[in-house]
Design a protein around this motif. Structure first.
Motif, PDB file in Angstrom:
ATOM      1  N   PRO A 349       0.816  -1.237   0.000  1.00 33.64           N
ATOM      2  CA  PRO A 349       0.000   0.000   0.000  1.00 33.64           C
ATOM      3  C   PRO A 349       0.836   1.266   0.000  1.00 33.64           C
ATOM      4  O   PRO A 349       0.473   2.255  -0.664  1.00 33.64           O
ATOM      5  CB  PRO A 349      -0.821  -0.128   1.296  1.00 33.64           C
ATOM      6  N   TYR A 350       1.939   1.281   0.739  1.00 37.97           N
ATOM      7  CA  TYR A 350       2.777   2.472   0.799  1.00 37.97           C
ATOM      8  C   TYR A 350       3.445   2.750  -0.548  1.00 37.97           C
ATOM      9  O   TYR A 350       3.532   3.898  -0.984  1.00 37.97           O
ATOM     10  CB  TYR A 350       3.831   2.314   1.896  1.00 37.97           C
ATOM     11  N   ARG A 351       3.883   1.697  -1.196  1.00 33.64           N
ATOM     12  CA  ARG A 351       4.546   1.865  -2.489  1.00 33.64           C
ATOM     13  C   ARG A 351       3.536   2.300  -3.560  1.00 33.64           C
ATOM     14  O   ARG A 351       3.864   3.089  -4.445  1.00 33.64           O
ATOM     15  CB  ARG A 351       5.242   0.564  -2.895  1.00 33.64           C
ATOM     16  N   MET A 352       2.323   1.780  -3.455  1.00 31.17           N
ATOM     17  CA  MET A 352       1.290   2.185  -4.414  1.00 31.17           C
ATOM     18  C   MET A 352       0.910   3.647  -4.205  1.00 31.17           C
ATOM     19  O   MET A 352       0.674   4.382  -5.173  1.00 31.17           O
ATOM     20  CB  MET A 352       0.059   1.281  -4.269  1.00 31.17           C
ATOM     21  N   ALA A 353       0.859   4.068  -2.940  1.00 33.38           N
ATOM     22  CA  ALA A 353       0.508   5.460  -2.658  1.00 33.38           C
ATOM     23  C   ALA A 353       1.575   6.409  -3.201  1.00 33.38           C
ATOM     24  O   ALA A 353       1.256   7.497  -3.707  1.00 33.38           O
ATOM     25  CB  ALA A 353       0.343   5.665  -1.152  1.00 33.38           C
ATOM     26  N   GLU A 354       2.854   6.013  -3.121  1.00 35.39           N
ATOM     27  CA  GLU A 354       3.940   6.847  -3.634  1.00 35.39           C
ATOM     28  C   GLU A 354       3.850   7.014  -5.149  1.00 35.39           C
ATOM     29  O   GLU A 354       4.105   8.098  -5.683  1.00 35.39           O
ATOM     30  CB  GLU A 354       5.288   6.226  -3.267  1.00 35.39           C
ATOM     31  N   LYS A 355       3.492   5.942  -5.828  1.00 34.08           N
ATOM     32  CA  LYS A 355       3.471   5.972  -7.294  1.00 34.08           C
ATOM     33  C   LYS A 355       2.155   6.490  -7.862  1.00 34.08           C
ATOM     34  O   LYS A 355       2.126   7.225  -8.853  1.00 34.08           O
ATOM     35  CB  LYS A 355       3.738   4.558  -7.839  1.00 34.08           C
ATOM     36  N   LEU A 356       1.039   6.087  -7.243  1.00 35.12           N
ATOM     37  CA  LEU A 356      -0.271   6.350  -7.842  1.00 35.12           C
ATOM     38  C   LEU A 356      -1.084   7.391  -7.092  1.00 35.12           C
ATOM     39  O   LEU A 356      -2.046   7.927  -7.652  1.00 35.12           O
ATOM     40  CB  LEU A 356      -1.082   5.041  -7.922  1.00 35.12           C
ATOM     41  N   GLY A 357      -0.735   7.640  -5.832  1.00 34.61           N
ATOM     42  CA  GLY A 357      -1.562   8.519  -5.026  1.00 34.61           C
ATOM     43  C   GLY A 357      -2.755   7.763  -4.454  1.00 34.61           C
ATOM     44  O   GLY A 357      -3.042   6.627  -4.843  1.00 34.61           O
ATOM     45  N   GLY A 452       0.540  -5.910 -20.038  1.00 34.21           N
ATOM     46  CA  GLY A 452      -0.020  -5.418 -21.291  1.00 34.21           C
ATOM     47  C   GLY A 452      -1.121  -4.405 -21.070  1.00 34.21           C
ATOM     48  O   GLY A 452      -1.216  -3.395 -21.781  1.00 34.21           O
ATOM     49  N   GLU A 453      -1.979  -4.658 -20.066  1.00 30.60           N
ATOM     50  CA  GLU A 453      -3.059  -3.714 -19.771  1.00 30.60           C
ATOM     51  C   GLU A 453      -2.515  -2.384 -19.257  1.00 30.60           C
ATOM     52  O   GLU A 453      -3.130  -1.334 -19.432  1.00 30.60           O
ATOM     53  CB  GLU A 453      -4.007  -4.319 -18.728  1.00 30.60           C
ATOM     54  N   LEU A 454      -1.339  -2.419 -18.599  1.00 28.92           N
ATOM     55  CA  LEU A 454      -0.744  -1.211 -18.022  1.00 28.92           C
ATOM     56  C   LEU A 454       0.284  -0.570 -18.937  1.00 28.92           C
ATOM     57  O   LEU A 454       1.012   0.334 -18.521  1.00 28.92           O
ATOM     58  CB  LEU A 454      -0.066  -1.546 -16.689  1.00 28.92           C
ATOM     59  N   ASP A 455       0.348  -1.022 -20.173  1.00 26.49           N
ATOM     60  CA  ASP A 455       1.430  -0.608 -21.060  1.00 26.49           C
ATOM     61  C   ASP A 455       1.489   0.909 -21.257  1.00 26.49           C
ATOM     62  O   ASP A 455       2.564   1.473 -21.432  1.00 26.49           O
ATOM     63  CB  ASP A 455       1.265  -1.303 -22.415  1.00 26.49           C
ATOM     64  N   GLU A 456       0.336   1.569 -21.229  1.00 23.75           N
ATOM     65  CA  GLU A 456       0.303   3.020 -21.449  1.00 23.75           C
ATOM     66  C   GLU A 456       0.366   3.812 -20.142  1.00 23.75           C
ATOM     67  O   GLU A 456       0.391   5.034 -20.156  1.00 23.75           O
ATOM     68  CB  GLU A 456      -0.970   3.399 -22.221  1.00 23.75           C
ATOM     69  N   ASN A 457       0.338   3.122 -19.018  1.00 22.39           N
ATOM     70  CA  ASN A 457       0.356   3.789 -17.718  1.00 22.39           C
ATOM     71  C   ASN A 457       1.756   3.667 -17.131  1.00 22.39           C
ATOM     72  O   ASN A 457       2.116   2.664 -16.540  1.00 22.39           O
ATOM     73  CB  ASN A 457      -0.687   3.159 -16.791  1.00 22.39           C
ATOM     74  N   ARG A 458       2.571   4.713 -17.280  1.00 19.30           N
ATOM     75  CA  ARG A 458       3.981   4.645 -16.899  1.00 19.30           C
ATOM     76  C   ARG A 458       4.180   4.433 -15.407  1.00 19.30           C
ATOM     77  O   ARG A 458       5.037   3.660 -14.983  1.00 19.30           O
ATOM     78  CB  ARG A 458       4.702   5.921 -17.345  1.00 19.30           C
ATOM     79  N   ALA A 459       3.393   5.144 -14.583  1.00 20.49           N
ATOM     80  CA  ALA A 459       3.551   5.035 -13.138  1.00 20.49           C
ATOM     81  C   ALA A 459       3.246   3.613 -12.667  1.00 20.49           C
ATOM     82  O   ALA A 459       3.994   3.021 -11.881  1.00 20.49           O
ATOM     83  CB  ALA A 459       2.639   6.039 -12.428  1.00 20.49           C
ATOM     84  N   SER A 460       2.145   3.041 -13.154  1.00 17.83           N
ATOM     85  CA  SER A 460       1.760   1.686 -12.759  1.00 17.83           C
ATOM     86  C   SER A 460       2.762   0.666 -13.277  1.00 17.83           C
ATOM     87  O   SER A 460       3.136  -0.282 -12.580  1.00 17.83           O
ATOM     88  CB  SER A 460       0.360   1.366 -13.288  1.00 17.83           C
ATOM     89  N   ARG A 461       3.207   0.851 -14.508  1.00 14.82           N
ATOM     90  CA  ARG A 461       4.178  -0.075 -15.081  1.00 14.82           C
ATOM     91  C   ARG A 461       5.494  -0.022 -14.310  1.00 14.82           C
ATOM     92  O   ARG A 461       6.128  -1.052 -14.075  1.00 14.82           O
ATOM     93  CB  ARG A 461       4.420   0.260 -16.547  1.00 14.82           C
ATOM     94  N   SER A 462       5.882   1.178 -13.906  1.00 20.01           N
ATOM     95  CA  SER A 462       7.102   1.330 -13.114  1.00 20.01           C
ATOM     96  C   SER A 462       6.985   0.596 -11.786  1.00 20.01           C
ATOM     97  O   SER A 462       7.937  -0.057 -11.334  1.00 20.01           O
ATOM     98  CB  SER A 462       7.386   2.810 -12.875  1.00 20.01           C
TER      99      SER A 462
END
Length: 475
Positions: A349-357, A452-462
């Motif tokens: 959760p902490y890492r997701m909050a840093e990347k995605l808010g 593949g679904e996240l291919d256009e979402n840079r933050a999520s892919r990272s």
């Protein structure tokens, strides 16, 4: 042509296999060991040079180049005939000289060690050309006077007449191929499939088989699963392809019959159809692209006889373009310690909050947090389970615990946060693949689908690259 050499003609050259056989030692001499072998027999100086000169004119094959007989044949002169065993699993036929090694073969190659099916091997006569640690055997016809190493009959073996070929009879119409697939299902595959309900025993071995003997479409379903199982077990690509083709043919027969079946009020039969379809889909998805929503529906609906949608012929959709995180040389690790994986889930959760808010909608935030909590709670089940039944139920457990809102965000909206959590679940699915042959490769393909679904979402892919890269291994 064949020839003999040495005092007493103790060396025999077999022109068919291009081998020099010592009739006293009863094995073929490797090309680079002829000189030392002659010294072992106390053949010195002049006679040794004469023999070496004569032998040098022969064409001797290296051990790896010898063409072993592929069918049962008469014994090769000079080699002892020993008693051994042939594996009766369809498409296998592996040969071993001891019962212990045959049991080990079933554990390593067929996934069964403790509950071997009746007739899992038959007694045969064997020969081998060379001596050493990596022996290769071939089957020969019976010559009682030459047979050595007579083993005691072991439970689960069938005698030689049971392994003989069927003689053709124009008065009988027997499809031997279907019989072989059915035999493999009853003796082997049925022991490897989950039921999904803890209080049911011998479901696949008795309940399903007895119904299939009266329902043609259900029988086609079992044959399809059996063929897929054999494709997984085989190490030969040509054999794999043949079994997959047969599985696809039988699957069409199953789907056509089940769609038109009038047994809609029979919940037992309907439940069997649902389970057969689920296993078939998993087998299909380990070699093709995986529709995300269909995968979730299939696992969730495995024990639901009212999942009428399972009767549709689901065709896999194209997999979106992926990045290089997953390649043909990568797979998900299954040796991650439980403590390390739990810590990974706790920090997610902490890492997701840093990347995605933080999600702007409170209900969405709670759905995501609840799914992560379910991962943490279900994790120990995967580490404690050691059979297909409990592993499958552990897979179902996480999907049952996530909220309906999470499932909607995952399968319909393809929300990045839910895809990331779903990707973490594949770390547990990969553990289930060890004992569930129909899931092998599934976790890696599902992770590939998510990427593949996240291919256009840079933050999520990272985030996927950071949180999953450590869990991949090169194969």
């Amino acid at each position: 042509m064949n020839a003999t050499f040495g005092t007493g003609d103790f060396l025999h050259y077999n022109a068919q296999y291009k081998l020099l056989i010592c009739l006293e030692c009863k094995y073929a001499i490797q090309k680079n060991a002829v000189r030392s072998h002659l010294l072992r027999h106390k053949i010195y100086r002049g006679e040794r040079q004469r023999l070496l000169s004569a032998i040098s004119t022969l064409e001797l094959a290296e051990p790896d180049d010898v063409q072993f007989p592929s069918t049962r044949r008469e014994p090769v002169k000079g080699l002892p005939v020993i008693k051994g065993y042939r594996c009766t699993a369809i498409g296998c036929g592996s040969l071993y000289a001891s019962f212990k090694r045959m049991r080990g073969h079933w554990t390593e190659s067929h996934g069964l060690g403790n509950n071997l099916p009746e007739g899992f091997a038959c007694a045969v006569d064997l020969q081998t050309f060379f001596r050493g640690t990596k022996l290769r055997y071939f089957e020969v016809t019976r010559e009682a006077s030459l047979v050595e190493n007579q083993p005691q009959q072991q439970k689960g073996l069938v005698s030689m007449p049971s392994c003989a070929m069927f003689s053709s009879n124009p008065g009988l119409d027997i499809d031997l191929e279907k019989l072989r697939y059915f035999h493999h299902f009853t003796s082997t595959t049925s022991l490897t499939l989950p039921v999904g309900i803890s209080n049911l025993t011998n479901y696949w071995q008795t309940d399903v088989i007895s119904r299939a003997l009266h329902l043609r479409w259900l029988m086609f379903g079992l044959l399809s699963i059996s063929a897929s199982h054999l494709a997984v077990l085989s190490g030969d690509e040509t054999v794999k392809r043949t079994h997959r083709e047969r599985s696809a043919q039988y699957r069409q027969g199953f789907l056509a019959g089940w769609t038109g079946s009038t047994a809609g009020d029979d919940t037992d039969v309907l439940g069997m159809g649902v389970r057969v379809t689920s296993i078939q889909r998993c087998c299909m998805w380990t070699s093709t692209s995986i529709p995300l929503q269909s995968f979730v529906t299939t696992i969730n609906g495995y024990t639901d006889p009212n999942s009428i949608s399972m009767k549709s012929n689901d065709t896999p959709s194209d997999t979106p373009t992926t990045n290089q995180l997953l390649s043909s040389n990568n797979s998900i690790r299954t040796d991650i310690p439980k403590a390390a994986l739990l810590e990974h889930f706790y920090n997610l959760p902490y890492r997701m909050a840093e990347k995605l808010g933080k999600p702007s909608v409170p209900t969405d935030f709670m759905a995501i947090m609840s799914a992560i909590s379910a991962l943490i709670e279900c994790c120990p089940q995967f580490y404690e389970a050691n059979d297909p039944e409990t592993l499958w139920m552990a897979m179902q457990e996480w999907l049952k615990r996530v909220s309906g809102r999470f499932t909607q965000m995952l399968t319909i909206e393809k929300h990045p946060a839910t895809l990331i959590v779903f990707a973490q679940w594949q770390l547990l699915v990969a553990r289930a693949e060890r004992d569930c042959w129909f899931l092998r490769g599934m976790a890696t393909r599902m992770l590939c689908r998510v990427i593949g679904e996240l291919d256009e979402n840079r933050a999520s892919r990272s985030l996927i690259e950071e949180s999953m890269g450590w869990a991949l291994e090169s194969t």
